[in-house]
Design a protein around this motif. Sequence first.
Motif, PDB file in Angstrom:
ATOM      1  N   PRO A 212      12.680 -12.787  -8.173  1.00  0.00           N
ATOM      2  CA  PRO A 212      11.687 -13.008  -9.226  1.00  0.00           C
ATOM      3  C   PRO A 212      11.832 -14.376  -9.877  1.00  0.00           C
ATOM      4  O   PRO A 212      10.840 -15.003 -10.259  1.00  0.00           O
ATOM      5  CB  PRO A 212      11.984 -11.879 -10.218  1.00  0.00           C
ATOM      6  N   LEU A 213      13.075 -14.859  -9.972  1.00  0.00           N
ATOM      7  CA  LEU A 213      13.309 -16.166 -10.581  1.00  0.00           C
ATOM      8  C   LEU A 213      12.715 -17.276  -9.722  1.00  0.00           C
ATOM      9  O   LEU A 213      12.084 -18.215 -10.237  1.00  0.00           O
ATOM     10  CB  LEU A 213      14.813 -16.383 -10.768  1.00  0.00           C
ATOM     11  N   GLU A 214      12.882 -17.198  -8.427  1.00  0.00           N
ATOM     12  CA  GLU A 214      12.306 -18.199  -7.533  1.00  0.00           C
ATOM     13  C   GLU A 214      10.782 -18.169  -7.593  1.00  0.00           C
ATOM     14  O   GLU A 214      10.132 -19.220  -7.548  1.00  0.00           O
ATOM     15  CB  GLU A 214      12.777 -17.966  -6.106  1.00  0.00           C
ATOM     16  N   ILE A 215      10.220 -16.987  -7.680  1.00  0.00           N
ATOM     17  CA  ILE A 215       8.764 -16.871  -7.764  1.00  0.00           C
ATOM     18  C   ILE A 215       8.261 -17.506  -9.049  1.00  0.00           C
ATOM     19  O   ILE A 215       7.258 -18.234  -9.063  1.00  0.00           O
ATOM     20  CB  ILE A 215       8.345 -15.395  -7.667  1.00  0.00           C
ATOM     21  N   TRP A 216       8.959 -17.225 -10.150  1.00  0.00           N
ATOM     22  CA  TRP A 216       8.590 -17.836 -11.430  1.00  0.00           C
ATOM     23  C   TRP A 216       8.642 -19.362 -11.314  1.00  0.00           C
ATOM     24  O   TRP A 216       7.736 -20.066 -11.750  1.00  0.00           O
ATOM     25  CB  TRP A 216       9.554 -17.352 -12.520  1.00  0.00           C
ATOM     26  N   GLY A 217       9.739 -19.862 -10.736  1.00  0.00           N
ATOM     27  CA  GLY A 217       9.877 -21.304 -10.600  1.00  0.00           C
ATOM     28  C   GLY A 217       8.790 -21.901  -9.733  1.00  0.00           C
ATOM     29  O   GLY A 217       8.249 -22.972 -10.042  1.00  0.00           O
ATOM     30  N   HIS A 218       8.461 -21.213  -8.664  1.00  0.00           N
ATOM     31  CA  HIS A 218       7.417 -21.696  -7.766  1.00  0.00           C
ATOM     32  C   HIS A 218       6.093 -21.812  -8.506  1.00  0.00           C
ATOM     33  O   HIS A 218       5.370 -22.814  -8.362  1.00  0.00           O
ATOM     34  CB  HIS A 218       7.263 -20.729  -6.586  1.00  0.00           C
ATOM     35  N   GLU A 219       5.776 -20.806  -9.290  1.00  0.00           N
ATOM     36  CA  GLU A 219       4.462 -20.745  -9.926  1.00  0.00           C
ATOM     37  C   GLU A 219       4.365 -21.588 -11.189  1.00  0.00           C
ATOM     38  O   GLU A 219       3.273 -22.019 -11.560  1.00  0.00           O
ATOM     39  CB  GLU A 219       4.124 -19.286 -10.246  1.00  0.00           C
ATOM     40  N   ALA A 221       7.083 -24.137 -12.443  1.00  0.00           N
ATOM     41  CA  ALA A 221       7.834 -25.373 -12.639  1.00  0.00           C
ATOM     42  C   ALA A 221       7.851 -26.313 -11.440  1.00  0.00           C
ATOM     43  O   ALA A 221       7.846 -27.531 -11.615  1.00  0.00           O
ATOM     44  CB  ALA A 221       9.276 -25.036 -13.035  1.00  0.00           C
ATOM     45  N   PHE A 222       7.893 -25.792 -10.246  1.00  0.00           N
ATOM     46  CA  PHE A 222       8.177 -26.639  -9.085  1.00  0.00           C
ATOM     47  C   PHE A 222       6.989 -26.835  -8.149  1.00  0.00           C
ATOM     48  O   PHE A 222       7.163 -27.059  -6.952  1.00  0.00           O
ATOM     49  CB  PHE A 222       9.382 -26.071  -8.321  1.00  0.00           C
ATOM     50  N   THR A 223       5.791 -26.724  -8.688  1.00  0.00           N
ATOM     51  CA  THR A 223       4.587 -27.045  -7.930  1.00  0.00           C
ATOM     52  C   THR A 223       3.707 -27.942  -8.789  1.00  0.00           C
ATOM     53  O   THR A 223       3.914 -28.069  -9.995  1.00  0.00           O
ATOM     54  CB  THR A 223       3.795 -25.774  -7.556  1.00  0.00           C
ATOM     55  N   GLY A 224       2.724 -28.544  -8.169  1.00  0.00           N
ATOM     56  CA  GLY A 224       1.799 -29.371  -8.933  1.00  0.00           C
ATOM     57  C   GLY A 224       2.006 -30.855  -8.697  1.00  0.00           C
ATOM     58  O   GLY A 224       2.799 -31.270  -7.833  1.00  0.00           O
ATOM     59  N   PRO A 225       1.296 -31.697  -9.461  1.00  0.00           N
ATOM     60  CA  PRO A 225       1.340 -33.156  -9.277  1.00  0.00           C
ATOM     61  C   PRO A 225       2.757 -33.711  -9.332  1.00  0.00           C
ATOM     62  O   PRO A 225       3.522 -33.400 -10.234  1.00  0.00           O
ATOM     63  CB  PRO A 225       0.500 -33.673 -10.457  1.00  0.00           C
ATOM     64  N   GLY A 226       3.082 -34.545  -8.341  1.00  0.00           N
ATOM     65  CA  GLY A 226       4.385 -35.196  -8.323  1.00  0.00           C
ATOM     66  C   GLY A 226       5.473 -34.425  -7.617  1.00  0.00           C
ATOM     67  O   GLY A 226       6.494 -35.004  -7.226  1.00  0.00           O
ATOM     68  N   MET A 227       5.283 -33.118  -7.481  1.00  0.00           N
ATOM     69  CA  MET A 227       6.316 -32.301  -6.843  1.00  0.00           C
ATOM     70  C   MET A 227       6.175 -32.355  -5.320  1.00  0.00           C
ATOM     71  O   MET A 227       5.057 -32.270  -4.801  1.00  0.00           O
ATOM     72  CB  MET A 227       6.225 -30.846  -7.297  1.00  0.00           C
ATOM     73  N   PRO A 228       7.286 -32.496  -4.615  1.00  0.00           N
ATOM     74  CA  PRO A 228       7.219 -32.455  -3.152  1.00  0.00           C
ATOM     75  C   PRO A 228       6.998 -31.023  -2.685  1.00  0.00           C
ATOM     76  O   PRO A 228       7.054 -30.074  -3.475  1.00  0.00           O
ATOM     77  CB  PRO A 228       8.609 -32.955  -2.738  1.00  0.00           C
ATOM     78  N   THR A 229       6.757 -30.865  -1.421  1.00  0.00           N
ATOM     79  CA  THR A 229       6.668 -29.529  -0.840  1.00  0.00           C
ATOM     80  C   THR A 229       8.082 -29.073  -0.528  1.00  0.00           C
ATOM     81  O   THR A 229       8.668 -29.464   0.479  1.00  0.00           O
ATOM     82  CB  THR A 229       5.816 -29.526   0.434  1.00  0.00           C
ATOM     83  N   ARG A 304      10.010 -31.788 -16.097  1.00  0.00           N
ATOM     84  CA  ARG A 304      10.168 -33.221 -16.325  1.00  0.00           C
ATOM     85  C   ARG A 304      11.494 -33.732 -15.743  1.00  0.00           C
ATOM     86  O   ARG A 304      11.548 -34.790 -15.109  1.00  0.00           O
ATOM     87  CB  ARG A 304      10.109 -33.517 -17.830  1.00  0.00           C
ATOM     88  N   GLU A 305      12.568 -32.979 -15.950  1.00  0.00           N
ATOM     89  CA  GLU A 305      13.872 -33.386 -15.431  1.00  0.00           C
ATOM     90  C   GLU A 305      13.869 -33.429 -13.905  1.00  0.00           C
ATOM     91  O   GLU A 305      14.432 -34.338 -13.287  1.00  0.00           O
ATOM     92  CB  GLU A 305      14.956 -32.439 -15.930  1.00  0.00           C
ATOM     93  N   THR A 306      13.228 -32.453 -13.287  1.00  0.00           N
ATOM     94  CA  THR A 306      13.160 -32.409 -11.831  1.00  0.00           C
ATOM     95  C   THR A 306      12.413 -33.618 -11.285  1.00  0.00           C
ATOM     96  O   THR A 306      12.870 -34.270 -10.331  1.00  0.00           O
ATOM     97  CB  THR A 306      12.479 -31.110 -11.364  1.00  0.00           C
TER      98      THR A 306
END
Length: 319
Positions: A212-219, A221-229, A304-306
């Motif tokens: 669930p934590l990875e899913i939360w992060g995916h949705e 924090a870790f997607t969108g403009p500037g984020m790599p795949t 932002r930190e990522t």
Amino acid sequence: MNVVLQQLVERGGGLVTRATALQVVPEWTLQRACGCGELVRVLPGVLAAAHLLRDGPGADTPAVSRLTFALGHRAALAWAAGAGALSHLSALDVWGMRRQTAGDVVHLSAPGGASLRTRPGVNVHRRQGFFPEPPQVVVREGLTVTRLEQTLVDSWPILPSAERRAPVIRAVNDWLTTPSRLEMALGSAPKMHDRAAFRTLLTRLAEGCRSPLEIWGHERAFTGPGMPTFRRQVRIRVGPRTMYLDLFAERERVNIELDGATTHGDPRQREIDLRRDALLATVGILVVRFAHRRLFHETDDVRRETLAILTNRRTSATA
């Protein structure tokens, strides 16, 4: 109790059907055992040793609900006499994905034309095209149950919303099923409540999310403009050790690790993590860890930190 009848009940693990008992003892012997309170009718044609029934919260508690769930499951199947299989939350229990709790009824699935009907303590789900035989059912721990994929789909709408994802995630993590097989099972429930959420979960699992934590992060924090795949659950071998990276930015050689709520404060786990991170550093992989609390409560800061870390790694690589 009559010795022969007692032996029959014991061989049945505390249960006996009326039809089976009458093959070896006369009717009056069975009536006497019931009249003396040694046997209790828990379902039509199904009797249980009285000492196995727990005290119920009220006089109206169905007898089958006063059995342990394991015994209640067997009683329901004995009553169905091959015309039904454990399903929904009961099958989920047998599969070991979620234990039933006090007050839950036994769930059975039966063909649309079956004569079985819902009764106190047993919920019968009749469905067209269902037959309680392979490949639609399997025998697990001696009990006939619906296949795991169908069980997860059936259970989804009747579970509390906060508990729906855990059994699905666990089943995939334990290699008992796959997102694609669950997608096929979902096709049998076009009008299922909250179906879109189930399909989204399958998409996340297919992308490599495993908690669930990875899913939360995916949705969040870790997607969108500037984020790599990010690649998820990447297998990497360093020396004799094989590891799996939660989120791996391949170009930047950055591994994002999402630490669960139980990880914080565990010195032993902390030492394991430090050794793992140092080993990955030997092959140029930077490990960045975000705690459960930060990911949920400081999502914008984590993002932002990522982005800053990734930008710095790209700059350093071209300098």
